[in-house]
Design a protein around this motif. Structure first.
Motif, PDB file in Angstrom:
ATOM      1  N   ARG A 309      47.384  54.585  33.659  1.00 39.72           N
ATOM      2  CA  ARG A 309      46.506  54.521  34.824  1.00 39.72           C
ATOM      3  C   ARG A 309      45.678  53.248  34.891  1.00 39.72           C
ATOM      4  NH1 ARG A 309      43.652  60.272  35.704  1.00 39.72           N
ATOM      5  NH2 ARG A 309      43.158  59.317  37.695  1.00 39.72           N
ATOM      6  N   LYS A 311      46.121  50.305  35.944  1.00 42.32           N
ATOM      7  CA  LYS A 311      46.118  49.607  37.220  1.00 42.32           C
ATOM      8  C   LYS A 311      45.328  50.401  38.269  1.00 42.32           C
ATOM      9  CE  LYS A 311      48.897  47.154  40.450  1.00 42.32           C
ATOM     10  NZ  LYS A 311      50.168  47.016  41.113  1.00 42.32           N
ATOM     11  N   GLU A 312      45.591  51.703  38.280  1.00 43.46           N
ATOM     12  CA  GLU A 312      44.882  52.549  39.244  1.00 43.46           C
ATOM     13  C   GLU A 312      43.371  52.449  39.019  1.00 43.46           C
ATOM     14  OE1 GLU A 312      45.646  56.770  38.884  1.00 43.46           O
ATOM     15  OE2 GLU A 312      43.715  57.087  39.872  1.00 43.46           O
ATOM     16  N   ILE A 315      42.092  49.262  40.403  1.00 44.26           N
ATOM     17  CA  ILE A 315      41.942  49.343  41.870  1.00 44.26           C
ATOM     18  C   ILE A 315      40.663  50.089  42.213  1.00 44.26           C
ATOM     19  CG2 ILE A 315      42.931  50.244  44.001  1.00 44.26           C
ATOM     20  CD1 ILE A 315      45.696  50.012  42.635  1.00 44.26           C
ATOM     21  N   ARG A 316      40.477  51.222  41.532  1.00 42.05           N
ATOM     22  CA  ARG A 316      39.279  52.011  41.814  1.00 42.05           C
ATOM     23  C   ARG A 316      38.012  51.205  41.553  1.00 42.05           C
ATOM     24  NH1 ARG A 316      39.715  57.679  42.217  1.00 42.05           N
ATOM     25  NH2 ARG A 316      41.842  58.439  42.020  1.00 42.05           N
ATOM     26  N   PRO A 402      38.529  44.606  36.497  1.00 41.76           N
ATOM     27  CA  PRO A 402      39.551  44.993  37.476  1.00 41.76           C
ATOM     28  C   PRO A 402      40.600  43.904  37.631  1.00 41.76           C
ATOM     29  CG  PRO A 402      37.364  44.919  38.469  1.00 41.76           C
ATOM     30  CD  PRO A 402      37.175  44.760  37.016  1.00 41.76           C
ATOM     31  N   ILE A 403      40.164  42.658  37.545  1.00 40.20           N
ATOM     32  CA  ILE A 403      41.113  41.548  37.733  1.00 40.20           C
ATOM     33  C   ILE A 403      42.200  41.566  36.669  1.00 40.20           C
ATOM     34  CG2 ILE A 403      39.291  40.137  36.694  1.00 40.20           C
ATOM     35  CD1 ILE A 403      40.605  37.724  37.718  1.00 40.20           C
ATOM     36  N   VAL A 404      41.796  41.930  35.430  1.00 39.64           N
ATOM     37  CA  VAL A 404      42.774  41.990  34.347  1.00 39.64           C
ATOM     38  C   VAL A 404      43.708  43.181  34.560  1.00 39.64           C
ATOM     39  CG1 VAL A 404      43.071  42.256  31.866  1.00 39.64           C
ATOM     40  CG2 VAL A 404      41.183  40.881  32.746  1.00 39.64           C
ATOM     41  N   LEU A 406      44.490  44.532  37.323  1.00 42.02           N
ATOM     42  CA  LEU A 406      45.359  44.336  38.486  1.00 42.02           C
ATOM     43  C   LEU A 406      46.442  43.302  38.221  1.00 42.02           C
ATOM     44  CD1 LEU A 406      42.712  44.485  41.318  1.00 42.02           C
ATOM     45  CD2 LEU A 406      44.316  46.238  40.581  1.00 42.02           C
ATOM     46  N   GLU A 409      51.179  43.870  35.735  1.00 33.50           N
ATOM     47  CA  GLU A 409      52.129  44.524  36.629  1.00 33.50           C
ATOM     48  C   GLU A 409      53.456  44.773  35.955  1.00 33.50           C
ATOM     49  OE1 GLU A 409      52.299  42.382  40.377  1.00 33.50           O
ATOM     50  OE2 GLU A 409      50.164  42.715  40.541  1.00 33.50           O
TER      51      GLU A 409
ATOM     52  N   LEU B  42      34.578  39.823  40.448  1.00 32.71           N
ATOM     53  CA  LEU B  42      35.520  40.328  39.460  1.00 32.71           C
ATOM     54  C   LEU B  42      35.452  39.456  38.216  1.00 32.71           C
ATOM     55  CD1 LEU B  42      38.573  40.912  41.839  1.00 32.71           C
ATOM     56  CD2 LEU B  42      37.007  42.620  40.951  1.00 32.71           C
ATOM     57  N   ASN B  81      48.215  46.652  45.912  1.00 33.49           N
ATOM     58  CA  ASN B  81      47.401  47.487  45.037  1.00 33.49           C
ATOM     59  C   ASN B  81      46.923  48.776  45.702  1.00 33.49           C
ATOM     60  OD1 ASN B  81      47.628  46.027  42.707  1.00 33.49           O
ATOM     61  ND2 ASN B  81      45.876  44.703  43.201  1.00 33.49           N
ATOM     62  N   ILE B  83      47.083  52.872  45.670  1.00 32.37           N
ATOM     63  CA  ILE B  83      47.332  53.884  44.637  1.00 32.37           C
ATOM     64  C   ILE B  83      48.548  54.685  45.082  1.00 32.37           C
ATOM     65  CG2 ILE B  83      46.439  55.945  43.520  1.00 32.37           C
ATOM     66  CD1 ILE B  83      43.681  54.617  43.614  1.00 32.37           C
ATOM     67  N   TYR B  98      33.629  56.437  46.985  1.00 31.81           N
ATOM     68  CA  TYR B  98      32.692  55.827  46.035  1.00 31.81           C
ATOM     69  C   TYR B  98      31.376  55.455  46.692  1.00 31.81           C
ATOM     70  CZ  TYR B  98      36.242  55.983  42.494  1.00 31.81           C
ATOM     71  OH  TYR B  98      37.155  56.436  41.594  1.00 31.81           O
TER      72      TYR B  98
END
Lengths: 409, 222
Positions: A309, A311-312, A315-316, A402-404, A406, A409, B42, B81, B83, B98
């Motif tokens: 998860r 990546k998910e 994103i979150r 998050p950048i890492v 994302l 892949e 980020l 990206n 989900i 959120y």
């Protein structure tokens, strides 16, 4: 924080990731299931053990007469020692504080007949106290009582299997059986947890036996029970003074290892209990091992789940999820899954144990069971460790940028 | 990444007005993505100031950064990206979740944004059932849903063919016309020409910053 939205989010995640949910749930359910089965079977083994070794009263000392091996006070060696009625009375008189029951036991084998059925059984001529030494359980009628001993009645209490052999379906109480050419009236039927052999005895009053054998006063063995509160140390002390008393009374050299043999059941009990403790340790060890294996299983699954998860979660986070909400989401989900599947495993484990019941008795496993507290605690432990196992990777995932996440892949 | 530090950006100084549509261009390794990541919170700059809507963005811990991102910024990525186990509607409503908006309201808002990108009929579809252009439009709707001050698009057309790229740019231009500030990182000159201003980066410094005559993407659509 337990709002409906979070629950909805979790149900959605669970229902849309069925394989993942199944895998983690299955691990937990299987862990609990195996734990309960193994623990239950271990308990079954313990039950069998207790039945084998802890059947008789443990607060008893057996006195067996033998032959002397040393000359003493003008007597030659190899003299035969015998107990008689007077010895019974002397024990009661001299050790009133230490004795509960004193009973003789005269064992004789006799051909026993009822109508056309006959078989050879061992008769035990005893006093009423004997019932408590063998932990004899009466199914019907009564045991030998003081009146029988006083009046030397021809009453007999027969074992369950004796009744089954001789009387088939007929009620034995009040009927007369021929024991070694003497007619006895059956006054009671008993059962005994000690196994089949124990249920093939016939009990009669010892005075009756003495009368049949030319009115002598010999009593064979003597069994003395003492109050349980004396404990093992008290029992040993009592045995010592009993030994001293009888060696003196029967003029046996105090150094003579033979003459009279003493068997103190508390010694046996102590050994048996040590064995039981070892058995309990093994059972606990197996249980603990299974539990640890289960915990490792969940930990692996949780690491895998969080990894999958990543990546998910990235994103979150990019959409505004705080690290706290990420951790909460993962934990909430994992605790929910482990709790549900843990209790599924618990349910099926207990169901299976209940169904096994007596079917494995031939393999020394009797009535396997697990007390609900243990089962419940094991499930709780697994849930807690599932949460901890989920927390560590979740914490790491929540920290990842998050950048890492994302980019991966 | 790695143990040794590498200075990608070597002194960037520029300002974006509200309502601008800026293209950040440069060859790969020029630092354009790093710049966007810093703007998107980020990543953090080693030194210097970043002021967004008069709020100095500094000393960010993770929680604070998450809140700022949620409140100020919308992201559009090259690889969408989305989900993958959530439907288009659920993806769009996630930033609203959120923000703590109630479920019913979330769904109404999300549906509204899906309609704006022309995908209302696809609301219940999973990303795997959508084409690349549709996915990017869902991603744009998701980025818009939280009503951010700034929309940051990192190579939004990088994974799309020319025709679909122009459709996406058309959408971005329309959003910009409604007054939203948008930064687009791209290396495609034709995409950059559809913005109002082009910032050229090379080796971590700005080599050119010019306003351009905007090419209207809708001309190329259909």
């Amino acid at each position: 924080m337990f709002n409906r939205d979070r629950w909805r989010e979790i149900f959605e995640t669970i229902s849309k990731n069925k394989l993942r949910t199944f895998l983690s749930g299955f691990t937990v359910a299987l862990g609990i299931f195996i734990f309960i089965i193994l623990f239950g079977l271990g308990n079954g083994l313990k039950n069998t053990f207790q039945e084998f070794f802890l059947d008789d009263a443990s607060n008893a000392i057996f006195l067996y007469p033998g032959r002397t091996s040393l000359p003493y006070k003008g007597f030659k060696a190899n003299r035969r020692i015998e107990f008689d009625n007077e010895d019974l009375e002397d024990i009661k008189k001299n050790f009133p504080m230490f004795t509960e029951y004193v009973t003789p036991r005269i064992s004789r084998s006799a051909l026993t007949r009822y109508k056309n059925e006959s078989n050879s059984y061992t008769t035990r001529a005893v006093a009423p106290g004997h019932q408590f030494i063998e932990k004899t359980i009466l199914m019907k009628g009564r045991y030998i009582n003081e009146m029988d001993v006083e009046n030397k009645t021809k009453s007999a209490v027969i074992g369950r299997l004796v009744a089954k052999d001789l009387f088939k379906t007929e009620d034995p109480i009040g009927n007369y059986i021929d024991v070694g050419s003497t007619v006895f009236k059956v006054v009671g039927v008993f059962q005994d947890d000690g196994g089949d052999n124990e249920e093939r005895y016939i009990y009669i009053p010892y005075t009756t036996r003495q009368q049949l054998e030319k009115s002598n006063d010999k009593v064979g063995q003597i069994i003395v029970t003492f109050p349980k509160e004396m404990g093992h140390v008290g029992a040993v002390t009592f045995e010592k003074s009993l030994k001293k008393y009888f060696k003196d009374k029967k003029s046996i050299d105090p150094e003579d290892p033979n003459g009279i043999y003493f068997q103190n059941l508390t010694d046996d009990l102590k050994q048996s209990q040590q064995f039981a403790v070892v058995l309990q340790l093994i059972v606990s060890f197996v249980g603990l091992g299974t539990l640890i294996a289960g915990i490792i299983g969940i930990s692996n699954i949780m690491v895998f789940v969080v990894k999958e998860r990543t990546k998910e979660l990235g994103i979150r986070k990019a959409l505004g999820a705080t690290p706290r909400s990420v951790i909460q989401m993962i934990l909430h989900e994992s605790v929910f899954i482990t709790a549900i599947s843990g209790y599924i495993g618990l349910f099926f484990g207990i169901l299976l144990l209940k169904n096994i019941g007596l079917s494995l008795e031939d393999y020394f496993i009797k009535n396997p069971f697990i007390d609900f507290g243990t089962a419940f605690a094991a499930t709780i432990i697994l849930i807690i460790f599932g949460a901890i196992a989920g927390y560590i990777p979740a914490k790491r995932a929540s920290r990842i940028k998050p950048i890492v996440a994302l980019r991966d892949e | 990444m790695g143990a040794s530090s590498l200075h990608v950006l070597k002194g960037i100084n520029f300002e974006v007005e509200e309502g601008e549509l800026v293209a950040i261009m440069g060859s790969s390794g020029s630092g354009k993505s790093t710049l966007l990541n810093i703007l998107g919170m980020l990543d953090v700059a080693d030194e210097g100031d970043y002021i967004l809507d008069n709020v100095p963005i500094k000393d960010l811990n993770e929680t604070k950064a998450a809140k700022y991102r949620n409140k100020f910024l919308g992201f559009v990525f090259q690889s969408f990206n989305l989900i993958n186990y959530k439907s288009a509607l659920e993806n769009v409503s996630l930033p609203l979740y959120y923000q703590g908006i109630a479920r019913k309201e979330r769904q109404v808002l999300a549906l509204d944004y899906l309609q704006r990108v022309g995908l209302k009929d696809w609301a219940t579809h999973l990303p795997s059932e959508l084409s690349g252009g549709q996915k990017q439009r869902v991603a744009i709707a998701r980025a818009m849903a939280s009503r951010p001050k700034v929309l940051l698009a990192d190579e939004p057309t990088g994974a799309l063919d020319t025709k679909t790229s122009y459709e996406v740019m058309d959408l971005i231009q329309k959003i910009n016309q409604e007054g939203k500030t948008i930064l687009v990182v791209t290396h495609e000159p034709d995409i950059a020409q559809m913005c109002k201003r082009i910032v050229q980066l090379k080796d971590g410094v700005i080599i050119e910053d010019k306003k351009v005559e905007q090419v209207i993407a809708s001309k190329y659509v259909q």
